[in-house]
Design an enzyme around this catalytic site. Structure first.
Site, PDB file in Angstrom:
ATOM      1  N   LYS A 180      45.830  30.069  41.120  1.00 14.65           N
ATOM      2  CA  LYS A 180      44.367  30.001  41.159  1.00 14.65           C
ATOM      3  C   LYS A 180      43.890  30.830  39.962  1.00 14.65           C
ATOM      4  O   LYS A 180      43.812  32.056  40.012  1.00 14.65           O
ATOM      5  CB  LYS A 180      43.857  30.596  42.475  1.00 14.65           C
ATOM      6  N   GLU A 256      48.468  44.078  40.492  1.00 16.00           N
ATOM      7  CA  GLU A 256      48.206  44.694  39.186  1.00 16.00           C
ATOM      8  C   GLU A 256      46.692  44.812  39.064  1.00 16.00           C
ATOM      9  O   GLU A 256      45.986  43.814  38.913  1.00 16.00           O
ATOM     10  CB  GLU A 256      48.832  43.855  38.075  1.00 16.00           C
ATOM     11  N   CYS A 290      43.158  45.687  30.787  1.00 15.14           N
ATOM     12  CA  CYS A 290      43.320  46.633  31.891  1.00 15.14           C
ATOM     13  C   CYS A 290      43.907  47.955  31.414  1.00 15.14           C
ATOM     14  O   CYS A 290      43.663  48.999  31.996  1.00 15.14           O
ATOM     15  CB  CYS A 290      44.206  46.031  32.963  1.00 15.14           C
ATOM     16  N   GLU A 392      35.664  52.097  36.397  1.00 13.54           N
ATOM     17  CA  GLU A 392      36.134  51.178  35.361  1.00 13.54           C
ATOM     18  C   GLU A 392      34.962  50.326  34.883  1.00 13.54           C
ATOM     19  O   GLU A 392      34.309  49.658  35.687  1.00 13.54           O
ATOM     20  CB  GLU A 392      37.235  50.267  35.913  1.00 13.54           C
TER      21      GLU A 392
HETATM   22  P1  NAD Z   1      38.658  39.798  39.861  1.00 14.12           P
HETATM   23  O1  NAD Z   1      39.334  40.664  40.843  1.00 14.12           O
HETATM   24  O2  NAD Z   1      37.195  39.619  39.943  1.00 14.12           O
HETATM   25  O3  NAD Z   1      39.256  38.320  39.902  1.00 14.12           O
HETATM   26  C1  NAD Z   1      40.631  38.051  39.718  1.00 14.12           C
HETATM   27  C2  NAD Z   1      40.974  36.756  40.423  1.00 14.12           C
HETATM   28  O4  NAD Z   1      40.838  36.930  41.829  1.00 14.12           O
HETATM   29  C3  NAD Z   1      40.079  35.569  40.047  1.00 14.12           C
HETATM   30  O5  NAD Z   1      40.900  34.424  39.929  1.00 14.12           O
HETATM   31  C4  NAD Z   1      39.152  35.473  41.236  1.00 14.12           C
HETATM   32  O6  NAD Z   1      38.610  34.198  41.433  1.00 14.12           O
HETATM   33  C5  NAD Z   1      40.088  35.841  42.369  1.00 14.12           C
HETATM   34  N1  NAD Z   1      39.454  36.322  43.599  1.00 14.12           N
HETATM   35  C6  NAD Z   1      38.292  37.011  43.720  1.00 14.12           C
HETATM   36  N2  NAD Z   1      38.066  37.313  45.017  1.00 14.12           N
HETATM   37  C7  NAD Z   1      39.100  36.797  45.734  1.00 14.12           C
HETATM   38  C8  NAD Z   1      39.442  36.780  47.121  1.00 14.12           C
HETATM   39  N3  NAD Z   1      38.688  37.368  48.048  1.00 14.12           N
HETATM   40  N4  NAD Z   1      40.577  36.161  47.479  1.00 14.12           N
HETATM   41  C9  NAD Z   1      41.378  35.587  46.554  1.00 14.12           C
HETATM   42  N5  NAD Z   1      41.102  35.558  45.231  1.00 14.12           N
HETATM   43  C10 NAD Z   1      39.986  36.168  44.821  1.00 14.12           C
HETATM   44  O7  NAD Z   1      39.088  40.348  38.434  1.00 14.12           O
HETATM   45  P2  NAD Z   1      38.580  39.866  37.001  1.00 14.12           P
HETATM   46  O8  NAD Z   1      37.145  40.268  36.884  1.00 14.12           O
HETATM   47  O9  NAD Z   1      38.960  38.436  36.817  1.00 14.12           O
HETATM   48  O10 NAD Z   1      39.493  40.747  36.022  1.00 14.12           O
HETATM   49  C11 NAD Z   1      39.153  42.028  35.583  1.00 14.12           C
HETATM   50  C12 NAD Z   1      39.863  43.079  36.430  1.00 14.12           C
HETATM   51  O11 NAD Z   1      41.258  42.845  36.396  1.00 14.12           O
HETATM   52  C13 NAD Z   1      39.694  44.491  35.915  1.00 14.12           C
HETATM   53  O12 NAD Z   1      39.519  45.351  37.009  1.00 14.12           O
HETATM   54  C14 NAD Z   1      41.032  44.787  35.246  1.00 14.12           C
HETATM   55  O13 NAD Z   1      41.369  46.134  35.172  1.00 14.12           O
HETATM   56  C15 NAD Z   1      41.964  44.044  36.134  1.00 14.12           C
HETATM   57  N6  NAD Z   1      43.214  43.729  35.432  1.00 14.12           N
HETATM   58  C16 NAD Z   1      44.347  44.424  35.776  1.00 14.12           C
HETATM   59  C17 NAD Z   1      45.552  44.160  35.099  1.00 14.12           C
HETATM   60  C18 NAD Z   1      46.822  44.915  35.398  1.00 14.12           C
HETATM   61  O14 NAD Z   1      47.879  44.511  34.909  1.00 14.12           O
HETATM   62  N7  NAD Z   1      46.789  45.985  36.159  1.00 14.12           N
HETATM   63  C19 NAD Z   1      45.575  43.183  34.114  1.00 14.12           C
HETATM   64  C20 NAD Z   1      44.403  42.511  33.794  1.00 14.12           C
HETATM   65  C21 NAD Z   1      43.220  42.780  34.478  1.00 14.12           C
HETATM   66  O1  6OD Z   2      51.727  42.782  28.747  1.00 15.51           O
HETATM   67  C1  6OD Z   2      51.766  42.467  29.936  1.00 15.51           C
HETATM   68  O2  6OD Z   2      52.786  41.978  30.460  1.00 15.51           O
HETATM   69  C2  6OD Z   2      50.583  42.657  30.779  1.00 15.51           C
HETATM   70  N1  6OD Z   2      50.743  42.370  32.090  1.00 15.51           N
HETATM   71  C3  6OD Z   2      49.433  43.111  30.224  1.00 15.51           C
HETATM   72  C4  6OD Z   2      48.256  43.361  30.949  1.00 15.51           C
HETATM   73  C5  6OD Z   2      47.096  43.566  30.305  1.00 15.51           C
HETATM   74  C6  6OD Z   2      45.885  43.785  31.025  1.00 15.51           C
HETATM   75  O3  6OD Z   2      44.793  43.394  30.679  1.00 15.51           O
END
Ligand code: NAD
Ligand code: 6OD
Length: 488
Positions: A180, A256, A290, A392
């Site tokens: 998804k 993550e 992230c 954040e």
């Molecule tokens: P988000 O949590 O809003 O959405 C991520 C995904 O989850 C989307 O596909 C969304 O449609 C889905 N989703 C939302 N609510 C849901 C539910 N109740 N059930 C199932 N799926 C659901 O995140 P975003 O805004 O797309 O991304 C930004 C965030 O992601 C930031 O907080 C960032 O730090 C984090 N992030 C973390 C990492 C990591 O590796 N730790 C990497 C990239 C992004």
């Molecule tokens: O480099 C990667 O494998 C990874 N998961 C990066 C994540 C970046 C976050 O925005």
């Protein structure tokens, strides 16, 4: 609407599904509509999960590791063969500069398949010969088997990279997936379906359902009883909702999540390297990484110089559209996210921050005025307990604070509910090891940032995540390790 409506990819075929609902995919550069996207609800999720479950019992489930590995190499080659199409699609969805996506998003989208194909090919398991009272003995050995149907829920900031970072190891281990993608960025996940078919991935192994989270494809997928495990990248609050869904049926999760990452700059750093690294960690991808830095701690003797040089760097960024080869700074993902980031820009002013640079919206001219543009922004002067230092923001901004000694800065860097990433800038080798070992984050870089070796453990501490992926650590999540005891 300019492009064809994006469909789901279920059992090897593109389908609009039966929900009759569509939503718009908006271009963050100017607010125009890129295309419609079919929204998946329960019937589409049911169809995708059923296809994925059936595919486990089909040719995919009977393949040798070598056969699977060969197919995954073809998937990687297929992405590279269509590099320009992936690049175009990714930059349309996100608005990011092509110069960036060409070096990060698309190459990693391909290499994630090759890296995990190699890991699974070379992964050993354990054997324990044991003595038995009758003297004949027994042999224990373990095998890794696929977990089953894996739900992959991915975000919008590095759409292809982060989705394949999960799909690569899941398929390498013999699972099937239902993805998804973020509702903001459906294009490359959809395009990958064509590559999967061309590479000979059997129908049902890779499925995609588009939609939102709550009351839509995301929630229906994570609640589905035939999903065996859920791997998620996104916000910590979303991760909490998904863990609750996963608790029903005791499904495993890999999380993550968000961060509020510090950079620690010691007075004995190589200033040029530190400025270059912190510039990237704050501003690359318009701050939507992230691992990105939002809190910078600089040792007092070099504080003024550091602030002045980071300000000069930020003001030198070239804001522009994806096709502008000189641009290194694009828009945020959406107007909604722009509103959130600008809300923090306002809050910083209200809290009395010194706005070193930025703090507003750049003038991009009439044609781009509907886009999600914001200025690169630097603040000083706030307390460690202000919301700007605790929450954040996920935008191109950072706060810079001075510090006076090592123990103090370690305490301040760790004073957060998150624990994803940290970067430390010093030319003193002993200090770098000493400090790195005390930082409560899953990932610490010394004199670098986002330097990735895919064999290493990746993941967050505290509220930044659960579990580790990368290298053999991905096998822990994507396989069941079973012991077989043979009495001899
Ligand atoms: P988000 O949590 O809003 O959405 C991520 C995904 O989850 C989307 O596909 C969304 O449609 C889905 N989703 C939302 N609510 C849901 C539910 N109740 N059930 C199932 N799926 C659901 O995140 P975003 O805004 O797309 O991304 C930004 C965030 O992601 C930031 O907080 C960032 O730090 C984090 N992030 C973390 C990492 C990591 O590796 N730790 C990497 C990239 C992004
Ligand atoms: O480099 C990667 O494998 C990874 N998961 C990066 C994540 C970046 C976050 O925005």
């Amino acid at each position: 609407m300019s492009g064809k409506a994006v469909m789901h990819f279920i059992n090897g075929e593109y389908t609009p599904g039966t929900s009759g609902k569509v939503f718009q995919n908006i271009n963050p550069v100017d607010g125009s509509v890129i295309c419609d996207v079919h929204e998946g609800l329960k019937p589409e999720v049911d169809a995708a999960v059923t296809a994925a479950k059936d595919a486990l019992r089909g040719p995919w489930g009977k393949m040798t590791i070598e056969e699977r590995v060969a197919i995954l190499h073809k998937v990687a080659d297929g992405v590279n063969a269509r590099f320009d199409e992936f690049l175009e699609a990714e930059c349309k969805d996100t608005g990011k500069p092509k110069s960036l996506a060409r070096h990060i998003d698309i190459p990693r989208g391909a290499s994630n398949f090759k890296a995990f194909a190699e890991v699974i090919k070379n992964a050993p398991t354990e054997t324990f010969p044991m003595a038995t009272p009758d003297g004949t003995g027994a042999l224990n050995y373990s095998i890794r088997t696929p977990k089953g149907v894996i739900a992959v829920i991915s975000p919008w900031n590095l759409p292809l990279l982060l989705m394949t970072w999960k799909v690569g190891p899941a398929l390498a281990c013999g699972n099937t997936v239902v993805v998804k993608p973020s509702e903001e960025t459906p294009l490359t996940t959809s395009l990958l379906g064509e590559v999967m078919n061309d590479a000979g991935v059997p129908a049902g192994v890779y499925n995609v359902v588009n939609g939102f989270g709550p009351d839509s494809a995301g929630a229906y997928l994570t609640e589905h009883p035939d999903v065996d495990a859920i791997t998620f990248t996104g916000e910590t609050s979303t991760g909490t909702a998904i863990m609750k869904a996963a608790a029903v049926g005791m499904r495993d999760v890999s999380m993550e999540l968000g961060g509020k990452n510090p950079a620690i700059v010691f007075a004995d750093c190589d200033m040029d390297k530190a400025i270059e690294g912190v510039m990237r960690s704050v501003f690359v991808n318009c701050g939507q990484v992230c691992l990105g830095t939002e809190r910078v701690y600089v040792e007092r003797p070099i504080f003024d110089e550091f602030v002045a040089r980071l300000k000069a760097g930020a003001e030198d960024l070239k804001v522009g559209e994806p096709d502008d080869e000189d641009a290194n700074f694009g828009p945020l993902i959406s107007k909604e996210h722009q509103e959130k980031v600008l809300g923090y820009y306002d809050l910083a002013r209200k809290l009395g921050a010194n706005v070193v640079t930025g703090g507003g919206v750049p003038d991009m001219g009439d044609a781009l005025s509907g886009g999600a543009w914001v200025e690169p922004t630097i603040w000083t002067g706030l307390d460690d307990d202000s919301a700007i230092m605790r929450e954040e923001i996920f935008g191109p901004c950072c706060h810079i604070s001075p510090f006076d000694d090592e123990d103090e800065v370690i305490l301040r860097a760790n004073d957060t509910v998150y624990g994803l990433a940290c970067s430390i800038w010093t030319e003193n080798l002993s200090k770098s090891h000493r400090v790195a070992g005390q930082i409560e984050s899953g990932l610490t870089w010394v004199n670098s940032w986002f330097l990735r070796d895919l064999r290493t453990p990746f993941g967050g501490s505290k509220q930044s995540g659960i579990g580790r992926e990368g290298g053999v650590h991905s096998l822990e999540f994507y396989t069941e390790l079973r012991n077989i005891c043979v009495k001899l």
